[in-house]
Enzyme design. Structure first.
Site, PDB file in Angstrom:
ATOM      1  N   HIS A  62      -1.584  -0.635   0.002  1.00  0.00           N
ATOM      2  CA  HIS A  62      -0.287  -0.020   0.309  1.00  0.00           C
ATOM      3  C   HIS A  62      -0.118   0.365   1.787  1.00  0.00           C
ATOM      4  CE1 HIS A  62       3.088   2.731   0.289  1.00  0.00           C
ATOM      5  NE2 HIS A  62       2.284   3.748   0.542  1.00  0.00           N
ATOM      6  N   HIS A  86      -1.223   7.389   6.458  1.00  0.00           N
ATOM      7  CA  HIS A  86      -0.167   8.324   6.053  1.00  0.00           C
ATOM      8  C   HIS A  86      -0.414   9.013   4.713  1.00  0.00           C
ATOM      9  CE1 HIS A  86       1.617   4.910   3.763  1.00  0.00           C
ATOM     10  NE2 HIS A  86       2.110   5.849   2.999  1.00  0.00           N
ATOM     11  N   GLU A  90      -2.867  13.676   1.776  1.00  0.00           N
ATOM     12  CA  GLU A  90      -2.375  14.096   0.473  1.00  0.00           C
ATOM     13  C   GLU A  90      -3.216  13.563  -0.678  1.00  0.00           C
ATOM     14  OE1 GLU A  90       1.107  12.622  -1.264  1.00  0.00           O
ATOM     15  OE2 GLU A  90       1.261  14.350  -2.595  1.00  0.00           O
ATOM     16  N   ASP A  91      -3.675  12.337  -0.547  1.00  0.00           N
ATOM     17  CA  ASP A  91      -4.283  11.688  -1.708  1.00  0.00           C
ATOM     18  C   ASP A  91      -5.806  11.555  -1.661  1.00  0.00           C
ATOM     19  OD1 ASP A  91      -1.789  11.395  -2.781  1.00  0.00           O
ATOM     20  OD2 ASP A  91      -1.494   9.349  -2.030  1.00  0.00           O
ATOM     21  N   ASP A 152       6.923   2.841   4.431  1.00  0.00           N
ATOM     22  CA  ASP A 152       6.242   3.363   3.240  1.00  0.00           C
ATOM     23  C   ASP A 152       7.131   3.174   2.018  1.00  0.00           C
ATOM     24  OD1 ASP A 152       4.618   4.965   1.531  1.00  0.00           O
ATOM     25  OD2 ASP A 152       5.785   6.754   2.059  1.00  0.00           O
ATOM     26  N   ASP A 272      33.743 -12.693   5.579  1.00  0.00           N
ATOM     27  CA  ASP A 272      32.368 -12.700   6.073  1.00  0.00           C
ATOM     28  C   ASP A 272      31.373 -12.843   4.921  1.00  0.00           C
ATOM     29  OD1 ASP A 272      32.718 -10.197   4.995  1.00  0.00           O
ATOM     30  OD2 ASP A 272      31.716  -9.121   6.618  1.00  0.00           O
TER      31      ASP A 272
HETATM   32 MN    MN Z   1       2.703   5.926   0.913  1.00  0.00          MN
END
Ligand code: MN
Length: 497
Positions: A62, A86, A90-91, A152, A272
């Site tokens: 990811h 990123h 948190e993880d 993300d 268009d």
């Molecule tokens: Mn993420």
């Protein structure tokens, strides 16, 4: 996706394969910068380890996917390193503080800007609005935060089908309501299109099916016509020796067709549906192309829009013109722009961080601080004492509104949300003018404070020191910041709001 084939292998193999994909994608960076990205890559692999996503893939795919998206815009090392890491704080067990031992302040700031708040700290609903607030604050300090967030989000959307339907739908809806408009405001057309295309069928499944079947024949017909028009145009420009770099047709994306059809009932008058695009080297060449097109085809009056002279609020520049082929009576829209403008139309403010196109951007008037003011407004709004629901409603409202430009009597342009009124204008000029506004003159004619302004109106505010802000003003204040100022003023004179 770049990494589809990485599955069913062990972490070391996955790591090596991922690095083999990422390494060639960052060669536009100086070697020292590449090394920092590499360091972030290995740190991230170690932190996430064997973690897996809902799809069963290794989690580490990811952040690499998100990073690869940003390498396409040639973003700088700090953005790439932060993108890779990123989700680490948190993880995983590795904290921001630990990352700070290895990485510079900017990288750490970027990561902290998108790190979600921990579940324990914010339980229930408020967490979502709080995350958004934090993102806007971080964005206002460093716009690169939002590039990471969009990359993300984009990868999460690409893997949405692995989630249970109700969850997928909620994420798709949120992306359509918040992230696509943010991308649009920042001129990042490519991101906006991708987000909308993925989310449309999740959010409006019935309408999506209907639209596909309704538009299939029309698209086919227009494609054949477009080929024909392109051949003609090519021959014309070659014969007249008008230089250009590229000439191509581009089909309108389904979601944007869906929105357009809500205004216009008839698909056959959407000129268009397939737009014809001429890309040139210089602004001068844009106008030569335009005059050649108008000399040969018949321009439709009122359909020439010069966004080169008057860029859209998000910085988009291009000339649009609708013409009729005198031979076939077929009508098409042409879009004429330079390479630099084209790059900007795709990547918006993110293009600023690209090495490649830097020279091309400096020639034009792309980034005006006035254009990024809305981010600050969303930040200020976050300081208000609003419930989660109120806050989200304001954010959505603000993001969805188009802008108009009105003039002060001295000729200064002021941008307001579409539907803006003299009270918005008054507060935009100065809070003191707002709170004492009595009435307004628009183009010399007296109007009420609730009068709806149009672009290029000249607006003058008549004040009276005795005049006090009124609760009614909140009913026709269109801008989020006006409403906030009015509420402040009302509270000051003891009115409960
Ligand atoms: Mn993420």
């Amino acid at each position: 996706m770049h990494t589809d084939y990485i599955s069913q292998i062990n972490l070391e193999q996955a790591r090596d394969q991922l690095w083999d994909i990422l390494a060639p994608a960052i060669t536009y960076l100086p070697v020292a910068d590449q090394e920092i990205v590499e360091l972030a890559f290995y740190q991230m692999i170690e932190a996430h380890g064997e973690q897996r996503r809902k799809s069963g893939e290794f989690y580490v795919i990811h952040p690499v996917e998100a990073c690869l998206t940003l390498t396409q815009i040639h973003l700088d090392k700090d953005t790439l390193a932060a993108t890779l890491m990123h989700d680490v704080p948190e993880d995983t067990e590795v904290s921001l503080r630990e990352l700070a031992q290895t990485f510079n302040k900017e990288i750490i700031f970027l990561i902290s800007g998108i790190t979600k708040l921990s579940v324990i700290k914010y339980q229930g609903q408020d967490r979502y609005a709080e995350n958004l607030r934090r993102m806007f604050v971080a964005m206002s300090k460093d716009i690169r935060v939002v590039f990471i967030k969009l990359a993300d989000r984009l990868h999460n959307l690409q893997t949405l089908h692995h989630l249970p339907e109700h969850k997928a739908q909620r994420i798709a809806m949120e992306s359509l309501e918040i992230y696509a408009p943010i991308a649009e405001r920042l001129g990042m057309g490519r991101f906006k299109d991708q987000i909308e295309n993925i989310c449309f069928p999740y959010v409006y499944p019935e309408e999506y099916k209907k639209l596909i079947s309704l538009s299939a024949t029309e698209y086919q017909k227009r494609e054949t016509q477009a080929e024909h028009m392109l051949d003609k145009t090519r021959a014309l420009l070659d014969k007249e020796q008008v230089p250009y770099i590229q000439l191509h047709g581009r089909a309108k994306k389904y979601y944007s067709l869906f929105k357009k059809l809500q205004e216009k009932q008839d698909i056959t008058v959407i000129y268009d549906l397939i737009a014809l695009r001429v890309i040139t080297q210089s602004v001068e060449e844009c106008y030569s192309v335009l005059s050649q097109l108008h000399a040969y085809f018949d321009p439709v009056p009122g359909r020439i829009k010069d966004y080169i002279n008057q860029p859209k609020d998000n910085g988009y520049q291009s000339i649009h013109t609708t013409v009729i082929d005198p031979e076939t009576q077929i009508t098409f829209e042409f879009q004429i722009r330079t390479e630099g403008m084209h790059e900007y139309a795709e990547y918006g403010v993110a293009a600023h961080w690209s090495h490649k196109q830097k020279a091309a951007f400096e020639e034009a008037t792309f980034l005006n601080p006035e254009r990024l003011k809305w981010i600050k407004e969303l930040v200020d709004l976050g300081k208000e004492d609003l419930t989660e629901e109120e806050y989200l409603n304001y954010v959505k409202l603000d993001l969805f509104q188009d802008q108009i430009f009105v003039m002060t009597p001295k000729g200064d342009a002021i941008s307001l949300p579409k539907g803006g009124t003299p009270i918005d204008f008054a507060y935009r000029i100065h809070q003191d003018i707002g709170r004492h506004a009595l009435m307004a003159k628009v183009n010399g004619q007296p109007v009420k404070l609730s009068h709806e302004l149009q672009s290029s109106d000249v607006v003058e505010i008549i004040t009276d020191k005795k005049q006090k802000p009124s609760r009614d003003w909140l009913k026709f204040a269109k801008s989020v910041s006006t409403a906030r100022s009015i509420r402040q003023d009302l509270r000051k004179i003891g009115v409960n709001v």
